[in-house]
Scaffold this motif. Structure first.
Motif, PDB file in Angstrom:
ATOM      1  N   VAL A  23      -1.842   1.803  19.298  1.00 34.04           N
ATOM      2  CA  VAL A  23      -2.875   2.839  19.301  1.00 34.04           C
ATOM      3  C   VAL A  23      -2.709   3.749  20.513  1.00 34.04           C
ATOM      4  O   VAL A  23      -2.526   3.273  21.641  1.00 34.04           O
ATOM      5  CB  VAL A  23      -4.272   2.187  19.307  1.00 34.04           C
ATOM      6  N   LYS A  24      -2.778   5.072  20.251  1.00 35.24           N
ATOM      7  CA  LYS A  24      -2.679   6.058  21.331  1.00 35.24           C
ATOM      8  C   LYS A  24      -3.382   7.334  20.881  1.00 35.24           C
ATOM      9  O   LYS A  24      -3.060   7.883  19.820  1.00 35.24           O
ATOM     10  CB  LYS A  24      -1.205   6.350  21.624  1.00 35.24           C
ATOM     11  N   TYR A  25      -4.343   7.803  21.677  1.00 36.67           N
ATOM     12  CA  TYR A  25      -5.041   9.070  21.427  1.00 36.67           C
ATOM     13  C   TYR A  25      -5.608   9.169  20.006  1.00 36.67           C
ATOM     14  O   TYR A  25      -5.470  10.184  19.333  1.00 36.67           O
ATOM     15  CB  TYR A  25      -4.130  10.265  21.697  1.00 36.67           C
ATOM     16  N   GLY A  26      -6.216   8.080  19.524  1.00 33.29           N
ATOM     17  CA  GLY A  26      -6.837   8.104  18.202  1.00 33.29           C
ATOM     18  C   GLY A  26      -5.855   8.017  17.048  1.00 33.29           C
ATOM     19  O   GLY A  26      -6.223   8.201  15.894  1.00 33.29           O
ATOM     20  N   LYS A  27      -4.603   7.713  17.356  1.00 31.76           N
ATOM     21  CA  LYS A  27      -3.577   7.574  16.317  1.00 31.76           C
ATOM     22  C   LYS A  27      -2.962   6.182  16.403  1.00 31.76           C
ATOM     23  O   LYS A  27      -3.064   5.513  17.423  1.00 31.76           O
ATOM     24  CB  LYS A  27      -2.480   8.624  16.494  1.00 31.76           C
ATOM     25  N   THR A  28      -2.326   5.764  15.315  1.00 26.46           N
ATOM     26  CA  THR A  28      -1.595   4.502  15.308  1.00 26.46           C
ATOM     27  C   THR A  28      -0.210   4.740  14.727  1.00 26.46           C
ATOM     28  O   THR A  28      -0.031   5.593  13.861  1.00 26.46           O
ATOM     29  CB  THR A  28      -2.358   3.403  14.538  1.00 26.46           C
ATOM     30  N   LEU A  29       0.756   3.989  15.232  1.00 28.80           N
ATOM     31  CA  LEU A  29       2.138   4.131  14.796  1.00 28.80           C
ATOM     32  C   LEU A  29       2.341   3.337  13.510  1.00 28.80           C
ATOM     33  O   LEU A  29       2.080   2.137  13.466  1.00 28.80           O
ATOM     34  CB  LEU A  29       3.083   3.625  15.886  1.00 28.80           C
ATOM     35  N   MET A  30       2.809   4.025  12.463  1.00 26.68           N
ATOM     36  CA  MET A  30       3.021   3.396  11.162  1.00 26.68           C
ATOM     37  C   MET A  30       4.471   3.583  10.745  1.00 26.68           C
ATOM     38  O   MET A  30       5.146   4.531  11.160  1.00 26.68           O
ATOM     39  CB  MET A  30       2.092   4.018  10.113  1.00 26.68           C
ATOM     40  N   LEU A  31       4.920   2.682   9.892  1.00 23.96           N
ATOM     41  CA  LEU A  31       6.284   2.695   9.380  1.00 23.96           C
ATOM     42  C   LEU A  31       6.248   3.050   7.902  1.00 23.96           C
ATOM     43  O   LEU A  31       5.547   2.411   7.122  1.00 23.96           O
ATOM     44  CB  LEU A  31       6.904   1.303   9.562  1.00 23.96           C
ATOM     45  N   ARG A  33       7.845   2.435   4.998  1.00 22.02           N
ATOM     46  CA  ARG A  33       8.754   1.318   4.701  1.00 22.02           C
ATOM     47  C   ARG A  33       9.700   1.635   3.548  1.00 22.02           C
ATOM     48  O   ARG A  33       9.288   2.189   2.540  1.00 22.02           O
ATOM     49  CB  ARG A  33       7.923   0.077   4.381  1.00 22.02           C
ATOM     50  N   VAL A  34      10.984   1.225   3.723  1.00 25.06           N
ATOM     51  CA  VAL A  34      12.000   1.510   2.712  1.00 25.06           C
ATOM     52  C   VAL A  34      12.435   0.277   1.913  1.00 25.06           C
ATOM     53  O   VAL A  34      13.225   0.402   0.992  1.00 25.06           O
ATOM     54  CB  VAL A  34      13.250   2.190   3.336  1.00 25.06           C
ATOM     55  N   LYS A  35      11.913  -0.926   2.261  1.00 23.16           N
ATOM     56  CA  LYS A  35      12.286  -2.114   1.490  1.00 23.16           C
ATOM     57  C   LYS A  35      11.068  -2.997   1.258  1.00 23.16           C
ATOM     58  O   LYS A  35      10.037  -2.840   1.900  1.00 23.16           O
ATOM     59  CB  LYS A  35      13.422  -2.878   2.163  1.00 23.16           C
ATOM     60  N   GLU A  36      11.213  -3.912   0.298  1.00 22.91           N
ATOM     61  CA  GLU A  36      10.124  -4.838  -0.033  1.00 22.91           C
ATOM     62  C   GLU A  36       9.902  -5.818   1.112  1.00 22.91           C
ATOM     63  O   GLU A  36      10.847  -6.147   1.822  1.00 22.91           O
ATOM     64  CB  GLU A  36      10.449  -5.603  -1.314  1.00 22.91           C
ATOM     65  N   PRO A  37       8.693  -6.304   1.285  1.00 21.29           N
ATOM     66  CA  PRO A  37       7.520  -5.921   0.517  1.00 21.29           C
ATOM     67  C   PRO A  37       6.958  -4.574   0.959  1.00 21.29           C
ATOM     68  O   PRO A  37       7.161  -4.151   2.087  1.00 21.29           O
ATOM     69  CB  PRO A  37       6.529  -7.051   0.791  1.00 21.29           C
ATOM     70  N   PHE A  38       6.269  -3.927   0.055  1.00 26.64           N
ATOM     71  CA  PHE A  38       5.550  -2.667   0.283  1.00 26.64           C
ATOM     72  C   PHE A  38       6.454  -1.466   0.535  1.00 26.64           C
ATOM     73  O   PHE A  38       6.128  -0.568   1.300  1.00 26.64           O
ATOM     74  CB  PHE A  38       4.498  -2.815   1.384  1.00 26.64           C
ATOM     75  N   SER A  39       7.595  -1.437  -0.131  1.00 27.36           N
ATOM     76  CA  SER A  39       8.477  -0.280  -0.087  1.00 27.36           C
ATOM     77  C   SER A  39       7.717   0.951  -0.575  1.00 27.36           C
ATOM     78  O   SER A  39       7.000   0.896  -1.565  1.00 27.36           O
ATOM     79  CB  SER A  39       9.690  -0.529  -0.987  1.00 27.36           C
ATOM     80  N   GLY A  40       7.874   2.077   0.150  1.00 24.26           N
ATOM     81  CA  GLY A  40       7.218   3.323  -0.239  1.00 24.26           C
ATOM     82  C   GLY A  40       5.822   3.490   0.326  1.00 24.26           C
ATOM     83  O   GLY A  40       5.181   4.505   0.087  1.00 24.26           O
ATOM     84  N   TYR A  41       5.351   2.518   1.085  1.00 25.54           N
ATOM     85  CA  TYR A  41       4.025   2.586   1.696  1.00 25.54           C
ATOM     86  C   TYR A  41       4.145   2.697   3.211  1.00 25.54           C
ATOM     87  O   TYR A  41       5.157   2.301   3.802  1.00 25.54           O
ATOM     88  CB  TYR A  41       3.209   1.325   1.375  1.00 25.54           C
ATOM     89  N   LEU A  42       3.077   3.194   3.831  1.00 25.87           N
ATOM     90  CA  LEU A  42       2.963   3.145   5.284  1.00 25.87           C
ATOM     91  C   LEU A  42       2.425   1.771   5.660  1.00 25.87           C
ATOM     92  O   LEU A  42       1.429   1.312   5.087  1.00 25.87           O
ATOM     93  CB  LEU A  42       2.003   4.222   5.791  1.00 25.87           C
ATOM     94  N   VAL A  43       3.084   1.114   6.606  1.00 27.94           N
ATOM     95  CA  VAL A  43       2.659  -0.202   7.072  1.00 27.94           C
ATOM     96  C   VAL A  43       2.748  -0.227   8.600  1.00 27.94           C
ATOM     97  O   VAL A  43       3.497   0.545   9.203  1.00 27.94           O
ATOM     98  CB  VAL A  43       3.529  -1.334   6.485  1.00 27.94           C
ATOM     99  N   ALA A  44       1.995  -1.124   9.205  1.00 22.99           N
ATOM    100  CA  ALA A  44       2.147  -1.340  10.641  1.00 22.99           C
ATOM    101  C   ALA A  44       3.484  -2.044  10.871  1.00 22.99           C
ATOM    102  O   ALA A  44       3.866  -2.919  10.100  1.00 22.99           O
ATOM    103  CB  ALA A  44       0.995  -2.179  11.173  1.00 22.99           C
TER     104      ALA A  44
END
Length: 164
Positions: A23-31, A33-44
């Protein structure tokens, strides 16, 4: 923290992993993702615990490897115990951290992006991550039991306050 693993393990195939919302300045770093699980989604970002590694060492190592960020004093917020089809059997430690050094680097797991925390539920997160956000950003700690069906739909089975 690590002793909790065996008390909540529901299957011998559950893997242990950790993720962290930096967390920094009201934002969070997200990935993105390009592989399973959760390919195509933003994840921590995060990853699997190695043998003979404690969970704090795991999250610090994974964050540095995936993001280039050296986190300091990560705060545990949620632990999930998850069962389901392949790639969906986890004991997952979810942290938040606002103390860190380093610069974001490229990741082979996907593209790293800063996202407004107050807009996370509007972003391309999978449903279960959206459902967990209120617990992750709460003032308390939680243990959450999850199960996935064959179509990878997730159900929250129970939620307990975690006292560590």
């Amino acid at each position: 923290m690590d002793r909790l693993i065996e008390t909540i393990r529901r299957s011998s195939i559950q893997k242990v992993a950790a993720i962290c919302y930096i967390v920094k300045y009201g934002k969070t770093l997200m990935l993105d993702r390009v592989k399973e699980p959760f390919s195509g989604y933003l994840v921590a970002p995060g990853g699997k615990k190695e043998n003979n590694e404690d969970i704090l060492s795991c999250i610090k190592r994974e964050m540095y490897e995936e993001t280039g960020i050296d986190i300091k004093e990560p705060e545990l917020k949620v632990v999930t115990t998850e069962i389901g089809p392949d790639n969906y059997n986890w004991i997952l430690y979810i942290f938040i951290c606002d103390k860190f050094t380093g610069e974001v680097k490229e990741s082979n797991e996907g593209k790293l992006v800063w996202v407004d925390i107050d807009r996370l539920d509007e972003e391309r997160l999978n449903k279960i991550d959206k459902d967990l956000l209120p617990y992750v950003f709460s003032n308390k700690k939680y243990l959450i039991y999850l199960s996935y069906d064959e179509q990878k739909n997730c159900t929250i089975e129970s939620i307990e306050e975690l006292n560590l």
